[in-house]
Design an enzyme around this catalytic site. Structure first.
Site, PDB file in Angstrom:
ATOM      1  N   ASN A 389      80.407   5.960  68.333  1.00 53.70           N
ATOM      2  CA  ASN A 389      81.127   4.984  67.319  1.00 53.70           C
ATOM      3  C   ASN A 389      81.796   3.649  68.254  1.00 53.70           C
ATOM      4  O   ASN A 389      81.219   2.646  67.930  1.00 53.70           O
ATOM      5  CB  ASN A 389      82.515   5.892  66.852  1.00 53.70           C
ATOM      6  CG  ASN A 389      83.068   5.103  65.861  1.00 53.70           C
ATOM      7  OD1 ASN A 389      82.999   3.849  65.583  1.00 53.70           O
ATOM      8  ND2 ASN A 389      84.025   5.845  65.220  1.00 53.70           N
ATOM      9  N   ASP A 390      82.670   3.645  69.183  1.00 58.25           N
ATOM     10  CA  ASP A 390      82.932   2.717  69.719  1.00 58.25           C
ATOM     11  C   ASP A 390      82.215   1.779  70.697  1.00 58.25           C
ATOM     12  O   ASP A 390      82.180   0.660  70.625  1.00 58.25           O
ATOM     13  CB  ASP A 390      84.242   3.247  70.820  1.00 58.25           C
ATOM     14  CG  ASP A 390      85.499   3.941  69.907  1.00 58.25           C
ATOM     15  OD1 ASP A 390      85.510   3.339  68.576  1.00 58.25           O
ATOM     16  OD2 ASP A 390      86.407   4.594  70.513  1.00 58.25           O
ATOM     17  N   VAL A 391      80.932   2.832  70.930  1.00 58.98           N
ATOM     18  CA  VAL A 391      80.149   2.043  72.166  1.00 58.98           C
ATOM     19  C   VAL A 391      79.143   1.212  71.120  1.00 58.98           C
ATOM     20  O   VAL A 391      78.298   0.460  71.355  1.00 58.98           O
ATOM     21  CB  VAL A 391      79.207   2.966  72.875  1.00 58.98           C
ATOM     22  CG1 VAL A 391      80.139   3.630  73.739  1.00 58.98           C
ATOM     23  CG2 VAL A 391      78.549   3.961  72.058  1.00 58.98           C
ATOM     24  N   VAL A 392      79.130   1.074  69.731  1.00 54.46           N
ATOM     25  CA  VAL A 392      78.393   0.388  68.968  1.00 54.46           C
ATOM     26  C   VAL A 392      79.237  -0.512  68.069  1.00 54.46           C
ATOM     27  O   VAL A 392      78.703  -1.482  66.927  1.00 54.46           O
ATOM     28  CB  VAL A 392      77.349   1.110  68.138  1.00 54.46           C
ATOM     29  CG1 VAL A 392      76.249   1.630  68.894  1.00 54.46           C
ATOM     30  CG2 VAL A 392      78.018   2.022  67.266  1.00 54.46           C
ATOM     31  N   ALA A 430      89.112   5.366  70.214  1.00 50.51           N
ATOM     32  CA  ALA A 430      89.834   4.283  70.385  1.00 50.51           C
ATOM     33  C   ALA A 430      90.886   4.092  69.198  1.00 50.51           C
ATOM     34  O   ALA A 430      91.700   3.289  68.959  1.00 50.51           O
ATOM     35  CB  ALA A 430      89.297   2.916  70.976  1.00 50.51           C
TER      36      ALA A 430
END
Lengths: 463, 101
Positions: A389-392, A430
């Protein structure tokens, strides 16, 4: 029985073997051999110590070697790859604990003989005790958080930093007293140990579960530094060198992790990031999400020239690595290429995702690091995001008000199409909305990773 | 420890730290987990110190107890670390047919 000169020389050989082993870790092709070379060095060091003239009784040593070795072997054989972070946390802890015990025994020995320790020995003893104790209890807390024995959330209370600061000041004061006044009572030394153990607990409880990769890297470093300090106490070069090697390795890995999250080490350690869920900087109201079904997704994957898969920890939790491998084989059989984009913080410790995929027999040359894969997204027909999720999240590039702004991400949004597999619309670690999900090029494929992948594999077979 | 000895040890410590940093900096991210477990094994070198404590009659019964636990802890590190690293590295295979068993 061997003489002191020969002993030191052989310890040097062991040291060189450790260094050679580390060097071989620079390539996956030589890594396994490197690990074996390093192990040979350790075996040599143990044998030299057994033959040492200083050794008088063997019963306790042999019992210790056998018990510890058996427990270690059992752990190494039985641990699941998803639990590697816990295993490393545990090993960090016992490493620190071992240094603590050796430094303690040395101190008590000197104290009993009434020998006043020289300044440097006293200083390294107390440093060894402090760092060893912090590593022991800090790792225990990190283990409990990762194992979910205790809450993964940051535990904070008012005046936490003041308490920790005071505690540290008291520890430093005790150490200074013990160094300056060698006849200081023994309770001061025990207090130093007790308070250091407490400090380890207090330092790790305010750190959220998502930041554990940094914490275990750092504790890895501490366990090395504690070993080096013990080396200063017992005057052993091999301990000093090996400890320093491990110490710098852990520090470098912590830095890499911090950079990948765009946070400073101080922010990770004292920022209590996981305490309150971050507010979404942008409302998702008025935006629509396009969802797709397995048949449609299978068609797109089957006819794609290039597919990039972005695996997240959700994939590992679902134990769906083998289904991913099957999907990869099917697409490649049809002439497409499949690559895996690995973000440095994918998984729960540095390099964790690579191990999890290697376990599913995915060749390591298919696993591409962030910097190398990012230019490839533009040329990619379908990007399949599984449990990440957050890494993209493109907000890291575009939205200065986002809490993750500036974090290096995988440019999944630049692929021609993006299929995001997810359980539901919940936010990531996050706690931030992900713009990628609302991108017109993106289609959501809802469901649990393993079940959906199994259906996807079956569908692609029929195309 | 004499002054000269101490300086020698500090020199060794600093040089080893730099050596470690330059070696680790070149380890590819794909090997970072085995690197950490392997580093764990290396930090088990405290077993040498623990053996010196446990094998020395001078340290009394408390020394034997502390030494014994220290050896157990360090050996968990050594054997556990090397064995699990080997288990992981064995899985790393090169493509395109490398994945096949």
């Amino acid at each position: 029985m061997i003489g002191i000169g020969l002993e030191r020389l052989l310890y040097l050989v062991a040291t060189v073997l450790f260094i050679t082993g580390l060097k071989q870790l620079q390539s996956p092709e030589t890594a396994r051999k490197g690990n074996q070379i390093s192990a040979a060095g350790m075996l040599l060091a143990i044998v030299i110590t057994l033959l040492s003239t200083k050794t008088m009784t063997y019963g306790t040593i042999m019992a210790g070697l056998l018990v510890g070795g058996a427990v270690g072997l059992y752990m190494a054989r039985s641990v699941a790859m998803t639990s590697m972070p816990q295993m490393v946390a545990l090993l960090n802890g016992v490493g620190g604990g071992s240094s603590l015990l050796v430094a303690t025994a040395e101190y008590l020995h000197m104290y009993e003989k009434g020998e006043a320790a020289t300044l440097d020995v006293a200083l390294s003893t107390h440093l060894g005790v402090l760092i060893g104790a912090v590593t022991l209890t800090g790792s225990a807390i990190a283990w409990a958080k990762l194992q979910e024995v205790m809450t993964g959330k940051a535990i904070t209370f008012g005046g936490q930093k003041t308490v920790n600061g005071l505690l540290f000041a008291v520890i430093a004061g005790l150490a200074a007293w013990l160094i300056v006044v060698p006849t200081a009572p023994l309770w001061a030394f025990y207090a130093l140990i007790g308070l250091s153990l407490l400090l380890g607990v207090l330092l790790v409880i305010p750190i959220g579960g998502a930041d554990m990769p940094v914490v275990i890297s750092l504790l890895n470093s501490y366990s090395g530094i504690a070993a080096a300090m013990t080396g200063f106490v017992i005057k052993s070069e091999v301990l000093v060198v090996s400890g320093a090697l491990v110490g710098s390795s852990g520090i470098i890995l912590s830095q890499i992790m911090c950079k990948a999250m765009n946070r400073s080490l101080g922010n990770v350690l004292f920022g209590a990031f996981g305490a309150a869920a971050g507010k979404s900087s942008k409302s998702s109201e008025g935006l629509t999400v396009a969802s797709t079904n397995v048949e449609e997704a299978a068609l797109q994957l089957a006819y794609a020239q290039q597919v990039i898969i972005v695996p997240g920890y959700g994939l590992a939790v679902a134990q769906a690595q083998h289904q991913v491998r099957e999907l990869m084989d099917l697409i490649e059989k049809r002439g497409g290429t499949v690559k895996f984009a690995i973000h440095p913080v994918a998984g729960r410790m540095p390099g964790h995702m690579n191990v999890l995929l290697a376990e599913a027999n995915i060749p390591y040359d298919k696993l591409i690091d962030m910097d190398d894969i990012n230019p490839e997204f533009e040329r990619t027909d379908v990007c399949l995001v599984i449990g990440a999720n957050d890494v993209v999240n493109p907000a890291a590039r575009t939205d200065p008000s986002s809490p993750i702004f500036g974090m290096p991400i995988l440019n999944a949004d630049q692929a021609k199409r993006c299929i995001v597999m997810k359980r539901g619309m919940s936010a990531g670690f996050a706690g931030i909305e992900n713009e990628l999900f609302y991108n017109p090029k993106t289609q959501m494929l809802f469901g649990d990773a393993k079940g959906t992948l199994t259906k996807l594999v079956a569908e692609v077979k029929q195309v | 420890m004499t002054g000269m000895d101490l300086i020698g040890f500090i020199v060794v410590f600093i040089l080893a730290t730099y050596l470690g940093a330059s070696l680790i900096g070149r380890v590819p991210p794909t090997l970072h987990t085995p690197l950490m477990s392997g580093a764990n094994a290396v930090s088990g070198i405290t077993v040498v110190g623990a053996m010196a404590v446990a094998g020395h009659t001078d340290y009394g019964w408390l020394g034997s107890v502390l030494g014994f636990i220290a050896i157990v802890f360090a050996m968990m590190n050594v054997v556990g670390g090397y064995a699990v690293t080997d288990r992981m590295l064995e899985m790393f295979k090169k493509g395109p047919q490398g994945g096949a068993k």
